[in-house]
Design a protein around this motif. Structure first.
Motif, PDB file in Angstrom:
ATOM      1  N   GLY A  57     -28.418  19.112 -72.763  1.00 34.32           N
ATOM      2  CA  GLY A  57     -29.605  19.950 -72.888  1.00 34.32           C
ATOM      3  C   GLY A  57     -30.903  19.164 -72.864  1.00 34.32           C
ATOM      4  N   LEU A  58     -30.966  18.149 -72.000  1.00 31.11           N
ATOM      5  CA  LEU A  58     -32.159  17.312 -71.927  1.00 31.11           C
ATOM      6  C   LEU A  58     -33.321  18.079 -71.302  1.00 31.11           C
ATOM      7  N   CYS A 118     -30.961  13.404 -57.534  1.00 35.23           N
ATOM      8  CA  CYS A 118     -30.173  13.490 -58.772  1.00 35.23           C
ATOM      9  C   CYS A 118     -28.683  13.462 -58.438  1.00 35.23           C
ATOM     10  N   THR A 119     -27.958  12.548 -59.056  1.00 37.11           N
ATOM     11  CA  THR A 119     -26.519  12.461 -58.832  1.00 37.11           C
ATOM     12  C   THR A 119     -25.796  13.542 -59.628  1.00 37.11           C
ATOM     13  N   ALA A 169     -24.539   7.860 -72.266  1.00 40.87           N
ATOM     14  CA  ALA A 169     -25.631   7.368 -73.106  1.00 40.87           C
ATOM     15  C   ALA A 169     -26.716   6.701 -72.265  1.00 40.87           C
ATOM     16  N   ALA A 170     -26.297   5.924 -71.276  1.00 38.37           N
ATOM     17  CA  ALA A 170     -27.271   5.251 -70.417  1.00 38.37           C
ATOM     18  C   ALA A 170     -28.022   6.256 -69.549  1.00 38.37           C
ATOM     19  N   TYR A 171     -27.312   7.236 -69.026  1.00 40.59           N
ATOM     20  CA  TYR A 171     -27.969   8.254 -68.197  1.00 40.59           C
ATOM     21  C   TYR A 171     -29.004   9.034 -69.008  1.00 40.59           C
ATOM     22  N   ALA A 172     -28.655   9.402 -70.235  1.00 47.38           N
ATOM     23  CA  ALA A 172     -29.607  10.130 -71.075  1.00 47.38           C
ATOM     24  C   ALA A 172     -30.840   9.283 -71.355  1.00 47.38           C
ATOM     25  N   GLU A 173     -30.625   7.999 -71.635  1.00 50.55           N
ATOM     26  CA  GLU A 173     -31.753   7.098 -71.883  1.00 50.55           C
ATOM     27  C   GLU A 173     -32.596   6.932 -70.623  1.00 50.55           C
ATOM     28  N   LEU A 174     -31.933   6.854 -69.468  1.00 46.99           N
ATOM     29  CA  LEU A 174     -32.656   6.742 -68.202  1.00 46.99           C
ATOM     30  C   LEU A 174     -33.575   7.942 -67.984  1.00 46.99           C
ATOM     31  N   ARG A 221     -26.795  14.959 -63.319  1.00 47.85           N
ATOM     32  CA  ARG A 221     -26.960  16.415 -63.468  1.00 47.85           C
ATOM     33  C   ARG A 221     -26.106  16.926 -64.626  1.00 47.85           C
ATOM     34  N   ARG A 222     -24.857  16.465 -64.673  1.00 43.14           N
ATOM     35  CA  ARG A 222     -23.954  16.901 -65.745  1.00 43.14           C
ATOM     36  C   ARG A 222     -24.489  16.497 -67.111  1.00 43.14           C
ATOM     37  N   VAL A 223     -24.995  15.259 -67.220  1.00 43.50           N
ATOM     38  CA  VAL A 223     -25.508  14.778 -68.500  1.00 43.50           C
ATOM     39  C   VAL A 223     -26.725  15.593 -68.935  1.00 43.50           C
TER      40      VAL A 223
END
Length: 304
Positions: free
Chosen positions: A20-21, A8-9, A282-287, A13-15
């Motif tokens: 709150g994912l 995890c980058t 947005a991309a990280y959350a979708e990933l 991690r921050r996203v």
């Protein structure tokens, strides 16, 4: 079923924390890039491996027979692990395509504009105390060859059309897209901008060779946010030094991280970024959400 996210980058991690994912209790997250020995230790009691950017040698699967599946957090899994070896061991490899189509296309768009208007060159000059205003290329009515019409390429084609560029787009298979042409050489012919959006395979490795570099207009802009090996590097450097390529805007390289001694860092007609095209919140959350969906599918299957 138990999983480990091996690498995890800090950005992801921050996203995850900020938004709150969800993080299932059965998923262990390791932060940073593990060594081979650390990767083996992380996988020793796990069934599923999530990997975002770390190479996974065959020795990991040999040492960790409990691993039955890998979820590669991206599309180019074959760059990071031996797919044939995984298949022979009965390890299923899943990917997470589509999560960053808009993010990568927007980064590509930004690189194209930066190259067209010499943004990075003027920035470097100003920081060095030199005032050197530079002219540039107005992109309206210019021909752009979009090579690859998957999700990213199609989005890039739409963005280019929106600013009045003439789009000629090629794909290995026919696409129902108004900009599609069936011949890659036709797409490249006379283009002022060439933007690459192909996945890397035996068929696409080196697809932009010296002959094809000579097809666009002299001084054209080459943008690559896909895979470095799509372009013959010797031909690319020759094109840059000889003026056939006026500017290369690159987010991917044969060897990463890019070393300070790499020739691209010395070229005034190259704009380079650190393989960051997909990196938006947005991309990280979708990933992450797509990775968990793949994991849940595996878990559901295991319960059957």
């Amino acid at each position: 079923m138990r999983a480990v996210f091996a690498d995890c980058t800090e950005e992801l991690r921050r996203v995850i924390e900020t938004l709150g994912l969800q993080v299932p209790s059965s998923v262990r997250i390791n932060h940073g890039t593990p060594t081979e020995a650390e990767l083996i230790e992380l996988c020793s009691d796990r069934d599923v491996l999530f990997v975002e950017h770390t190479s996974v040698p065959a020795s990991v699967f040999a040492a960790c027979p409990s691993i039955r599946a890998v979820i590669f957090m991206g599309t180019g899994a074959g760059t990071y692990l031996d797919l044939d070896d995984a298949t022979q061991r009965g390890v299923e490899v899943m990917t997470t395509p589509g999560y960053g189509d808009r993010a990568v296309a927007e980064h590509t768009f930004a690189l194209m504009f930066a190259a067209a208007r010499n943004i990075a060159t003027m920035d470097r000059d100003l920081r060095a105390g030199e005032w050197k205003p530079l002219g540039g290329l107005q992109l309206e009515n210019q021909k752009i060859a979009v090579i690859g019409l998957g999700g990213i390429g199609a989005t890039m084609a739409d963005l280019a059309s929106s600013v009045g560029m003439r789009v000629s787009a090629w794909n290995r298979t026919r696409k129902d897209n108004p900009n599609f042409v069936a011949d890659i050489d036709e797409a490249l012919d006379g283009a002022t901008v060439v933007s690459l959006h192909l996945s890397l395979s035996a068929e696409t490795c080196g697809i932009i060779d010296l002959r094809r570099i000579m097809l666009p207009a002299r001084g054209f802009i080459l943008v690559n946010t896909a895979r470095a090996a799509l372009v013959d590097e010797h031909a690319l450097l020759e094109g840059l030094s000889g003026g056939q390529i006026g500017h290369a805007a690159l987010d991917v390289f044969p060897e990463e991280p890019l070393r300070a001694t790499n020739p691209y860092t010395k070229l005034a007609n190259a704009t380079v970024t650190a393989h960051a095209a997909y990196m938006t919140d947005a991309a990280y959350a979708e990933l992450w959400n797509r990775t968990l969906k793949a994991y849940n599918r595996l878990a559901d299957r295991s319960r059957l």
